[in-house]
Structures are given as structure tokens and as C-alpha cells.
Design an enzyme around this catalytic site. Sequence first.
Site, PDB file in Angstrom:
ATOM      1  N   TYR A  28       0.815  -1.209   0.000  1.00 20.12           N
ATOM      2  CA  TYR A  28       0.000   0.000   0.000  1.00 20.12           C
ATOM      3  C   TYR A  28       0.853   1.266   0.000  1.00 20.12           C
ATOM      4  O   TYR A  28       0.378   2.334  -0.390  1.00 20.12           O
ATOM      5  CB  TYR A  28      -0.929   0.025   1.220  1.00 20.12           C
ATOM      6  N   LYS A  61       3.399 -15.277   2.196  1.00 18.24           N
ATOM      7  CA  LYS A  61       3.413 -16.104   0.987  1.00 18.24           C
ATOM      8  C   LYS A  61       4.848 -16.317   0.544  1.00 18.24           C
ATOM      9  O   LYS A  61       5.272 -15.889  -0.539  1.00 18.24           O
ATOM     10  CB  LYS A  61       2.584 -15.437  -0.116  1.00 18.24           C
ATOM     11  N   ASP A  97      -2.907 -17.767   2.200  1.00 17.25           N
ATOM     12  CA  ASP A  97      -4.126 -18.294   1.584  1.00 17.25           C
ATOM     13  C   ASP A  97      -4.658 -19.493   2.365  1.00 17.25           C
ATOM     14  O   ASP A  97      -5.854 -19.618   2.608  1.00 17.25           O
ATOM     15  CB  ASP A  97      -3.896 -18.633   0.110  1.00 17.25           C
ATOM     16  N   ASP A 119      -5.203  -6.919   5.814  1.00  9.63           N
ATOM     17  CA  ASP A 119      -6.435  -6.258   5.389  1.00  9.63           C
ATOM     18  C   ASP A 119      -7.499  -7.305   5.066  1.00  9.63           C
ATOM     19  O   ASP A 119      -8.653  -7.227   5.521  1.00  9.63           O
ATOM     20  CB  ASP A 119      -6.131  -5.381   4.173  1.00  9.63           C
ATOM     21  N   ASP A 129     -10.828  -8.907   7.648  1.00 11.59           N
ATOM     22  CA  ASP A 129     -12.219  -8.825   7.216  1.00 11.59           C
ATOM     23  C   ASP A 129     -12.880 -10.203   7.210  1.00 11.59           C
ATOM     24  O   ASP A 129     -14.073 -10.326   7.502  1.00 11.59           O
ATOM     25  CB  ASP A 129     -12.316  -8.190   5.830  1.00 11.59           C
TER      26      ASP A 129
END
Length: 370
Positions: A142, A193, A226, A250, A254
Site C-alpha cells: 500500500y 506467501k 491463503d 487487510d 475482514d
Amino acid sequence: MATHKLLLLPGDGIGTEVMAEVSRLIDWLNKAGIASFETEHGLVGGAAYDADKVAITDATMAKAQACDAVIFGAVGGPKWDAVPYDARPEAGLLRLRKDLALFANLRPAVCYPALASASSLKPEVVEGLDIMIVRELTGGVYFGEPKTITDLGGGQKRAIDTQIYDTYEIERIGRVAFDLARKRRNKVTSMEKRNVMKTGVLWNEVITQVHQREYKDVQLEHQLADSGGMNLVKWPKQFDVIVTDNLFGDMLSDIAAMLTGSLGMLPSASLGEVDSKTGKRKAMYEPVHGSAPDIAGKGMANPVAMLASFGMALRYSLEMGDLADKLDEAIAAVLAKGLRTADIKSDGSTVVSTSQMGEAIVQELQALHG
């Protein structure tokens, strides 16, 4: 009794409605002599743009730098879709995070017993859930440069976002996670990852080194992000503290939010470095739910996440953990009595307004204090 300085930034949409319930709670705590707070108010987001053509003014930022904690509501809405990019409502939130150097985002996901049936998952999967996601907040994709869109000609464009992490950024967020785990169930799960990303390789390496040097007493496990997302839905109670980067944090937070049944239930804290001289840190506390313009002004908003965010301020900034525990207990008690805002209503429950829910929680807290 120490007096704590708070900056209240209601923002836009339902931010003003849920912040009113924090003000109600603060007023009662002051009048009851349980705590002493001085509060200032400021504009942020669309409200600040309407007044000053910026998402947050320098004067408001100065107040944020000077206070003990910032209590933040929500920003944004369709009204400001066409404003300049640098003045969009979200820019105020990003400036607060950047200028206060708030690198650690704490997002608890707690399923209150009375709301186990409100989750989209089976009650036995989420009942008693209590996990903490620690998201690195000021680095990663970001904020990395270059961040560009280039016209290649012939109707083709190329977009570039850059994922960057330095060792010190990973070390400090890792320490936050390990320190939290020591006060909880003593387990940290690091997610990245490393199989496809060099930043993931470094993340895994640095977290492992910090653990070996400083936190051998804490259980550490590594999962690919993941796979971690899958396991959050499959059996979330296997986790205690999850630490991860800005992008994955992020998304994962959620996912965890919906385990509890509603975004309206989830608080968050954003923390800076501890000052070695004062022992204090810059901090901002906000609900996860956003400005919800579709229900703004209707008295339907759930104030629990906003009140619980204030509870996190009591715990992490103001050294009032006992009061934070009582506030959590009051929230649970009100829910156990069947009171619900519209987002968490169920058969047999009593649907109440934003102010009715806030008032009920303050009354329950008053009863706990005798």
C-alpha cells in the site's frame, strides 16, 4: 486521579451517531468519578473537506499529536466520490496513520456467546471465539514505490504496485504480536506467501529470528496466508494471535470480522512505537465497520464496535484494563438480555436504536460498579 486527553473524530455517516455513545460513556465516567477525561472534537474525512477542502487540517493533526489517544469514527460516502484524490475522505485516515507512525493494527475477533447463531458459520465453530489479528499498517504494497500506471500505447496500460519490507518493520510488528500472545494463550501464527514472494521469505526468516532470540516461551507456527484464510473459516478457534503484513492483514481481518456475525461488532487499535522516555505511544482507536451511508441518520447503527474501540483505548493507552474488562462484560450482558441493533437481530430479540443500545450498555456498566 490522572486526567487523560482524548481527541474525538466522529467523521462521516454513522461515525457521528456511534461517537455520540462514546461521549455518553465518557460523560458518565467523569460524573461518577471513575475516570477523568478531557475531550476535544475535530473534523476528518468528508466533513473536513466540506469545511476546509482537505481531509484533515494541520490544526487537527496537531491535536492528534498532543493527545493521549485518538478516538475515530468513520469516513467516506458517495457525496465525496468526485473530490480530488488527495482530498478524498480516506486520505484523512491515512494521514493520521502515517503522521502518528501507527505501524501496528490490532483487530480482535470475539464472538459473544449470545451471538454465536448470528455468524454464517455453525455456532459450534465460532462460539467462544477470541482471536487477535496483528496487521502491519505502514509498510508493504500500500505504501511501496514505485506505484504507477503507465500508458504503453495501443490501448495498453501497465499498473505497478511495489511490495517492500525492511527487517526492522517485521521485527517490531513481530514483537507486538509476541507480547500480546504472552498475555493471552501464548501462541502466534505468522502468515505470509514465502512460496511466491521474496517479502514472504524475509518475513518468515525475521519472525523466526525474533522468536528464537526473544520469545522462545511463546509457541510459533507459520502458515501461508491463503491457507490461513481457509483455516480461519474452517476452524478459527485454532488461532490465538495472527501476525501478518499490510495486504494480507487487510483481507484476513475482514474474514475474521464476519466470523462474529457483523462488522458492527468489531473494534480496532492502531499503535505506534513506545516512547523510551515517557513509556507512552501514539494510538488511534476505531470501529471496523465504515461510514455506512445507507443507514446514516436512521438511528440503526450498531455502537458496540465503537464502544469496544474505546475499551481498547482504556486497555492499551490509558492503563485502565480493569475498566475495559467491565465494559466488555457490560456489552456481553446487554446482548445476553436479547437487545439487538438491526444488523444482529434474531428471532426473539428486541431491536433497539443506536442510542438505546448505548444507553443500555452504560446502565449495565453502572450496575457492575454498584
